[in-house]
Motif scaffolding. Structure first.
Motif, short mmCIF file in Angstrom:
data_model
loop_
_atom_site.label_atom_id
_atom_site.label_comp_id
_atom_site.label_asym_id
_atom_site.label_seq_id
_atom_site.Cartn_x
_atom_site.Cartn_y
_atom_site.Cartn_z
N ASP A 354 0.83 -1.22 0.00
CA ASP A 354 0.00 0.00 0.00
C ASP A 354 0.86 1.26 0.00
OD1 ASP A 354 1.10 -0.10 2.50
OD2 ASP A 354 -0.76 0.26 3.60
N LEU A 355 2.15 1.10 -0.30
CA LEU A 355 3.06 2.25 -0.23
C LEU A 355 2.69 3.34 -1.24
CD1 LEU A 355 5.67 3.53 0.91
CD2 LEU A 355 6.91 2.43 -0.96
N SER A 356 2.71 4.58 -0.77
CA SER A 356 2.52 5.74 -1.65
C SER A 356 3.15 6.91 -0.91
CB SER A 356 1.04 6.01 -1.89
OG SER A 356 0.44 6.39 -0.67
N ASN A 357 3.29 8.05 -1.58
CA ASN A 357 3.83 9.23 -0.89
C ASN A 357 2.92 9.64 0.26
OD1 ASN A 357 6.25 9.75 -2.25
ND2 ASN A 357 5.09 10.41 -4.04
N LYS A 358 1.59 9.40 0.07
CA LYS A 358 0.62 9.78 1.11
C LYS A 358 0.85 8.93 2.38
CE LYS A 358 -4.35 10.46 1.56
NZ LYS A 358 -5.03 9.23 1.96
N VAL A 359 1.00 7.61 2.16
CA VAL A 359 1.22 6.70 3.31
C VAL A 359 2.51 7.10 4.04
CG1 VAL A 359 1.83 4.29 3.87
CG2 VAL A 359 -0.10 4.77 2.35
N LEU A 360 3.55 7.42 3.26
CA LEU A 360 4.83 7.80 3.84
C LEU A 360 4.68 9.11 4.64
CD1 LEU A 360 7.84 7.08 4.00
CD2 LEU A 360 8.18 8.33 1.87
#
Ligand SMILES: Nc1ncnc2c1ncn2[C@@H]1O[C@H](COP(=O)(O)OP(=O)(O)OP(=O)(O)O)[C@@H](O)[C@H]1O
Ligand SMILES: [Mg+2]
Length: 373
Positions: A354-360
């Motif tokens: 589910d990695l994305s810039n938002k998750v990070l």
């Protein structure tokens, strides 16, 4: 891209393949007067296709990742292992290979990535390539071997979840030869960063380091494993950042692996003394040490909620390079590397799906809240 005439296009191609080519040589190749070439070059500068008189091409934002792709299969036995007979087991499959993991993490963070590797002419290879393509990765430089199957890693665990046996069938990766690098060199040299893993044959790593002497990109290498770390040449001076863990660095430096007294800062200094412009040494739950240019500092691991440590180092490299590539400082890159590996150890998968810039970003702001409290 502005509209270019046929002659302008040819001149641009000649300059891309040899940025130091003289106007006289271009004129001779095109059978035109040198003064005509000078006018065409001025037009190319006006159109933004050349930056200044040094024929410097606009900088590409691409990161090229070169190294191993593999298909992982894990088997969990229902009972204690019995040799010489069939053992019932539950199986899971996933995509692996250090550089593939790095490229997948980067693509999930919206980085423009080109992956160079090799697959067999089989279903697993096609599946691996399609998955990367669907994530937006440029897979056009992935080679297909007609005589070897796609690399596989098989791990068998007993009913107590202890590894019984790991099987690495990776001979195909030896086919990524220096010649393959020469064939893809125009694409490689136009990258902003190139990241390699030591799944590549020793002579291929050597070739890239040699060719890099006349190129403008920055280069990072991940040493992959204790045995593969030995594929690095003794002279590390073409490497901008070397990513390695403690055991791999000890192996490359031929230090006594049984000694408990190796200090991380001494190891990184020894690697710098071999010419590397920067070293990041990770040490699992103990965090990491950075020694890049004049910046030397240590940083702790973030996560306390560990589910699966495999892939942590790959995520670290992806986070670090993505950030430094976007112009961030070494400190910021180090924080993002640690955050991305923390997110990865907290998931069951080697690359967080589910990695994305938002998750990070959300994870980083949560960490800030914890620090403020
Ligand atoms: N057990 C752990 N607890 C907390 N953080 C961890 C743990 N293991 C790894 N990490 C984080 O991941 C980073 C990289 O881990 P590590 O040094 O194990 O890389 P690696 O050996 O290259 O791993 P791999 O090759 O499996 O990807 C560490 O610096 C740390 O931030
Ligand atoms: Mg690693």
């Amino acid at each position: 891209m502005p509209k270019l005439s046929k002659t302008e296009k040819i001149i641009l191609e000649l300059i891309s393949s040899d940025p130091f080519i003289s106007q006289a040589k271009i004129a001779a190749k095109l059978k035109l007067a040198r003064s005509t070439i000078a006018v065409q070059i001025t037009q190319l500068i006006d159109k933004g296709q050349l930056i200044g008189r040094g024929y410097i091409l606009p900088k590409s934002q691409k990161i090229t990742c070169i190294g191993g792709i593999a298909f992982n299969r894990k088997y969990l036995l229902s009972t204690s292992p019995l040799l010489g007979t069939s053992n019932p087991a539950k199986s899971t499959r996933s995509y692996g290979g250090v550089i593939r993991n790095i490229a997948e993490n980067m693509a999930r963070m919206d980085i423009d990535v080109c992956l160079i590797s090799i697959i067999g002419n089989d279903e697993s290879g096609k599946e691996l390539r399609t998955q990367m393509h669907n994530l937006g990765v440029d897979t056009s430089q992935i080679l297909i071997s007609n005589d070897s199957p796609t690399a596989e890693y098989i791990a068998v665990f007993d009913d107590k979840n202890e590894l019984v046996m790991g099987i690495a069938s990776m001979d195909i990766l030896d086919q990524i030869s220096p010649k393959c690098i020469e064939n893809s060199w125009q694409s490689i040299r136009s990258s902003d960063w190139v990241v390699l893993d030591c799944n590549l044959p020793k002579e291929t790593i050597k070739k890239i380091l040699e060719l890099k002497k006349n190129a403008n990109f920055m280069l990072a290498i991940d040493t992959v494993s204790v045995s593969k770390a030995k594929r690095l040449p003794d002279d590390l001076s073409q490497i901008d950042i070397l990513f390695t863990n403690k055991a791999e660095a000890i192996s490359f430096l031929n230090l006594n692996k049984n000694s408990k007294t190796h200090k991380l800062n001494k190891i990184t200094t020894q690697l710098r003394n071999k010419g590397a412009k920067g070293v990041v040494l990770t040490d699992g739950a103990n965090g990491h040490i950075v020694n890049i240019g004049s910046e030397v500092f240590t940083s702790p691991a973030i996560s306390k909620n560990v589910k699966n440590v495999s892939g942590a180092g790959d995520a670290f490299v992806a986070g670090f390079i993505s950030k430094i590539h976007s112009g961030a400082s070494v400190r910021e890159a180090s924080n993002i590397g640690a955050a991305l590996s923390a997110l990865t150890v907290e998931s069951q998968m080697d690359v967080r799906q589910d990695l994305s810039n938002k998750v990070l970003d959300e994870y980083l702001s949560k960490e800030e809240i914890i620090k403020e409290n």
